[in-house]
Scaffold this motif. Structure first.
Motif, PDB file in Angstrom:
ATOM      1  N   PHE A  32       0.682  -1.328  -0.129  1.00  0.00           N
ATOM      2  CA  PHE A  32       0.010  -0.291  -0.016  1.00  0.00           C
ATOM      3  C   PHE A  32       0.882   1.338   0.097  1.00  0.00           C
ATOM      4  O   PHE A  32       1.570   1.359   0.916  1.00  0.00           O
ATOM      5  CB  PHE A  32      -1.060  -0.005   1.151  1.00  0.00           C
ATOM      6  CG  PHE A  32      -1.921  -1.154   1.145  1.00  0.00           C
ATOM      7  CD1 PHE A  32      -3.173  -1.215   0.663  1.00  0.00           C
ATOM      8  CD2 PHE A  32      -1.362  -2.448   1.703  1.00  0.00           C
ATOM      9  CE1 PHE A  32      -3.926  -2.168   0.504  1.00  0.00           C
ATOM     10  CE2 PHE A  32      -2.341  -3.576   1.815  1.00  0.00           C
ATOM     11  CZ  PHE A  32      -3.684  -3.386   1.242  1.00  0.00           C
ATOM     12  N   ASP A  33       0.969   2.023  -1.060  1.00  0.00           N
ATOM     13  CA  ASP A  33       1.443   3.313  -1.240  1.00  0.00           C
ATOM     14  C   ASP A  33       0.724   4.463  -0.628  1.00  0.00           C
ATOM     15  O   ASP A  33      -0.420   4.534  -0.612  1.00  0.00           O
ATOM     16  CB  ASP A  33       2.093   3.415  -2.662  1.00  0.00           C
ATOM     17  CG  ASP A  33       3.151   2.483  -3.133  1.00  0.00           C
ATOM     18  OD1 ASP A  33       3.271   1.553  -2.207  1.00  0.00           O
ATOM     19  OD2 ASP A  33       3.526   2.572  -4.057  1.00  0.00           O
ATOM     20  N   ASP A  34       1.431   5.477  -0.362  1.00  0.00           N
ATOM     21  CA  ASP A  34       1.105   6.985  -0.384  1.00  0.00           C
ATOM     22  C   ASP A  34       0.572   7.209   1.326  1.00  0.00           C
ATOM     23  O   ASP A  34       0.138   8.368   1.410  1.00  0.00           O
ATOM     24  CB  ASP A  34       0.104   7.367  -1.316  1.00  0.00           C
ATOM     25  CG  ASP A  34       0.666   7.451  -2.750  1.00  0.00           C
ATOM     26  OD1 ASP A  34       1.982   7.000  -2.875  1.00  0.00           O
ATOM     27  OD2 ASP A  34       0.148   7.539  -3.568  1.00  0.00           O
ATOM     28  N   GLY A  35       0.245   6.353   2.019  1.00  0.00           N
ATOM     29  CA  GLY A  35      -0.224   6.627   3.494  1.00  0.00           C
ATOM     30  C   GLY A  35       0.876   7.182   4.353  1.00  0.00           C
ATOM     31  O   GLY A  35       1.942   7.366   3.858  1.00  0.00           O
ATOM     32  N   SER A  83       9.879   2.906   2.837  1.00  0.00           N
ATOM     33  CA  SER A  83       9.761   4.686   2.577  1.00  0.00           C
ATOM     34  C   SER A  83       9.285   4.694   0.978  1.00  0.00           C
ATOM     35  O   SER A  83       9.615   3.683   0.112  1.00  0.00           O
ATOM     36  CB  SER A  83      11.348   4.759   2.565  1.00  0.00           C
ATOM     37  OG  SER A  83      11.429   6.220   1.735  1.00  0.00           O
ATOM     38  N   HIS A  84       8.619   5.582   0.811  1.00  0.00           N
ATOM     39  CA  HIS A  84       8.065   6.409  -0.416  1.00  0.00           C
ATOM     40  C   HIS A  84       8.528   7.513  -0.438  1.00  0.00           C
ATOM     41  O   HIS A  84       7.789   8.516  -1.241  1.00  0.00           O
ATOM     42  CB  HIS A  84       6.635   5.899  -0.626  1.00  0.00           C
ATOM     43  CG  HIS A  84       5.821   5.823  -1.972  1.00  0.00           C
ATOM     44  ND1 HIS A  84       6.328   5.355  -2.842  1.00  0.00           N
ATOM     45  CD2 HIS A  84       4.695   6.481  -2.430  1.00  0.00           C
ATOM     46  CE1 HIS A  84       5.588   5.371  -3.867  1.00  0.00           C
ATOM     47  NE2 HIS A  84       4.625   6.243  -3.406  1.00  0.00           N
ATOM     48  N   THR A  85       9.669   7.969  -0.243  1.00  0.00           N
ATOM     49  CA  THR A  85      10.327   9.204  -0.021  1.00  0.00           C
ATOM     50  C   THR A  85       9.495  10.274   0.800  1.00  0.00           C
ATOM     51  O   THR A  85       8.554   9.598   1.417  1.00  0.00           O
ATOM     52  CB  THR A  85      10.337  10.106  -1.544  1.00  0.00           C
ATOM     53  OG1 THR A  85       9.055  10.326  -1.526  1.00  0.00           O
ATOM     54  CG2 THR A  85      10.936   9.293  -2.541  1.00  0.00           C
ATOM     55  N   THR A  87       8.588  13.278   0.341  1.00  0.00           N
ATOM     56  CA  THR A  87       7.526  14.174  -0.244  1.00  0.00           C
ATOM     57  C   THR A  87       6.938  13.798  -1.649  1.00  0.00           C
ATOM     58  O   THR A  87       6.621  14.683  -2.517  1.00  0.00           O
ATOM     59  CB  THR A  87       8.307  15.898  -0.488  1.00  0.00           C
ATOM     60  OG1 THR A  87       9.470  15.574  -1.533  1.00  0.00           O
ATOM     61  CG2 THR A  87       8.578  16.461   0.748  1.00  0.00           C
ATOM     62  N   HIS A  88       7.081  12.513  -1.916  1.00  0.00           N
ATOM     63  CA  HIS A  88       6.659  11.978  -2.868  1.00  0.00           C
ATOM     64  C   HIS A  88       7.261  12.479  -4.275  1.00  0.00           C
ATOM     65  O   HIS A  88       6.484  12.851  -5.220  1.00  0.00           O
ATOM     66  CB  HIS A  88       5.078  12.005  -2.846  1.00  0.00           C
ATOM     67  CG  HIS A  88       4.472  10.858  -3.935  1.00  0.00           C
ATOM     68  ND1 HIS A  88       4.023  10.933  -5.140  1.00  0.00           N
ATOM     69  CD2 HIS A  88       3.756   9.888  -3.513  1.00  0.00           C
ATOM     70  CE1 HIS A  88       3.669  10.004  -5.348  1.00  0.00           C
ATOM     71  NE2 HIS A  88       3.554   9.010  -4.344  1.00  0.00           N
ATOM     72  N   LEU A  89       8.303  12.283  -4.482  1.00  0.00           N
ATOM     73  CA  LEU A  89       9.366  12.621  -5.406  1.00  0.00           C
ATOM     74  C   LEU A  89       9.514  11.959  -6.868  1.00  0.00           C
ATOM     75  O   LEU A  89       9.278  10.753  -6.668  1.00  0.00           O
ATOM     76  CB  LEU A  89      10.731  13.010  -5.089  1.00  0.00           C
ATOM     77  CG  LEU A  89      11.186  14.290  -4.160  1.00  0.00           C
ATOM     78  CD1 LEU A  89      12.455  14.474  -3.759  1.00  0.00           C
ATOM     79  CD2 LEU A  89      10.603  15.374  -4.669  1.00  0.00           C
ATOM     80  N   PRO A 123      10.208   3.678  -5.199  1.00  0.00           N
ATOM     81  CA  PRO A 123      10.302   4.994  -5.642  1.00  0.00           C
ATOM     82  C   PRO A 123       8.695   5.589  -6.238  1.00  0.00           C
ATOM     83  O   PRO A 123       7.969   4.641  -6.951  1.00  0.00           O
ATOM     84  CB  PRO A 123      10.970   5.001  -6.867  1.00  0.00           C
ATOM     85  CG  PRO A 123      11.127   3.250  -7.300  1.00  0.00           C
ATOM     86  CD  PRO A 123      10.824   2.739  -5.958  1.00  0.00           C
ATOM     87  N   PRO A 124       8.224   6.593  -6.062  1.00  0.00           N
ATOM     88  CA  PRO A 124       6.875   7.214  -6.293  1.00  0.00           C
ATOM     89  C   PRO A 124       7.116   7.004  -7.902  1.00  0.00           C
ATOM     90  O   PRO A 124       7.877   7.492  -8.447  1.00  0.00           O
ATOM     91  CB  PRO A 124       6.807   8.512  -5.850  1.00  0.00           C
ATOM     92  CG  PRO A 124       7.637   8.559  -4.631  1.00  0.00           C
ATOM     93  CD  PRO A 124       8.844   7.519  -4.911  1.00  0.00           C
ATOM     94  N   TYR A 125       5.816   6.800  -8.441  1.00  0.00           N
ATOM     95  CA  TYR A 125       5.723   6.613  -9.978  1.00  0.00           C
ATOM     96  C   TYR A 125       6.172   5.549 -10.436  1.00  0.00           C
ATOM     97  O   TYR A 125       6.458   5.422 -11.623  1.00  0.00           O
ATOM     98  CB  TYR A 125       5.880   7.916 -10.553  1.00  0.00           C
ATOM     99  CG  TYR A 125       5.359   9.296 -10.070  1.00  0.00           C
ATOM    100  CD1 TYR A 125       3.939   9.493 -10.034  1.00  0.00           C
ATOM    101  CD2 TYR A 125       6.275  10.207  -9.123  1.00  0.00           C
ATOM    102  CE1 TYR A 125       3.476  10.466  -9.432  1.00  0.00           C
ATOM    103  CE2 TYR A 125       5.482  11.188  -8.564  1.00  0.00           C
ATOM    104  CZ  TYR A 125       4.370  11.407  -8.677  1.00  0.00           C
ATOM    105  OH  TYR A 125       3.557  12.554  -7.710  1.00  0.00           O
TER     106      TYR A 125
HETATM  107 ZN   LIG Z   1       3.130   7.059  -4.606  1.00  0.00          ZN
END
Ligand SMILES: [Zn+2]
Length: 223
Positions: A32-35, A83-85, A87-89, A123-125
């Motif tokens: 699960f990403d972004d939380g 980790s997903h950075t 600031t979502h870079l 990594p985001p995206y």
């Molecule tokens: Zn993301």
């Protein structure tokens, strides 16, 4: 347009990354990403509990700072944090030095607020340069996925997201979901169906394996 199931060719080109876990057992790796996201992450936790499912949550550092209580609940339920950075870079659009600093900051934030030492990075995206990856790989597994639910896609319906998962899942699959507000209308439908279906098929759900020793002190060789 994005690919639902990542072709073998791409997977082998980026072979330093984890796309799927090699196993002969019926294990699926939910991610699960972004939380963390208020209410949504807790909803996910409750649902996972019903199936005795473990998962890995790729957190955005800034969200961790805002909602540390949720992060504690995630850990208390036995899940892993990645980790997903901070600031979502987007790695392709960010200078390596800036990217690595942001990544390092996210690991420190997660550690500071939860005591958890991350061993995984997404990594985001899905966008990261080779130079960025080279600096992260010594301490963290870079985790991609082989099944994209598409829950972030506003043009999709939740039941279709589930259909994609059902069609492409196999032993050791790493499945991408998002515990975010954007994904919620689809997640709400697709996740319960996924858990129900895969459980019926004899799958169990585990946290991602830790394949490397995580250095206690994070020091990145910043080139
Ligand atoms: Zn993301």
């Amino acid at each position: 347009m994005y690919l639902r199931r990542i072709p073998k060719l791409i997977q082998s080109y980026y072979s330093g990354y984890l796309w799927r876990v090699k196993t002969k057992e019926k294990i699926a790796y939910l991610t699960f990403d972004d939380g963390p996201t208020p209410e949504i992450t807790d909803w996910v936790l409750n649902l996972l509990k019903q199936y005795e499912a473990k998962a890995t949550f790729f957190l955005v550092g800034e969200n961790v700072k805002q909602y540390p209580d949720i992060v504690h609940r995630v850990i208390d339920c036995g899940h892993f944090l990645g980790s997903h950075t901070q600031t979502h870079l987007n790695g392709w659009k960010t200078e390596t030095k800036v990217y690595l600093k942001d990544f390092l900051q996210s690991c420190q934030t997660i550690n500071e607020y939860s005591g958890f030492q991350t061993a995984h990075f997404r990594p985001p995206y899905g966008k990261i340069t080779r130079a960025q990856a080279r600096s992260i790989l010594p301490t963290h597994e870079i985790v991609m996925m082989d099944v994209i639910s598409g829950d972030f896609d506003l043009n999709m319906k939740g039941k279709d997201c589930f259909k994609y998962v059902k069609k492409h899942v196999r032993k050791g699959s790493i499945i991408l979901f998002h515990d975010s507000i954007k994904a919620w209308p689809r997640l709400e439908i697709a996740l319960p169906k996924t858990l129900e279906y895969l459980s019926e098929q004899g799958y169990r759900f585990e946290t991602l394996p830790v394949n490397r020793e995580v250095k206690q002190k994070l020091e990145l060789p910043i080139a």
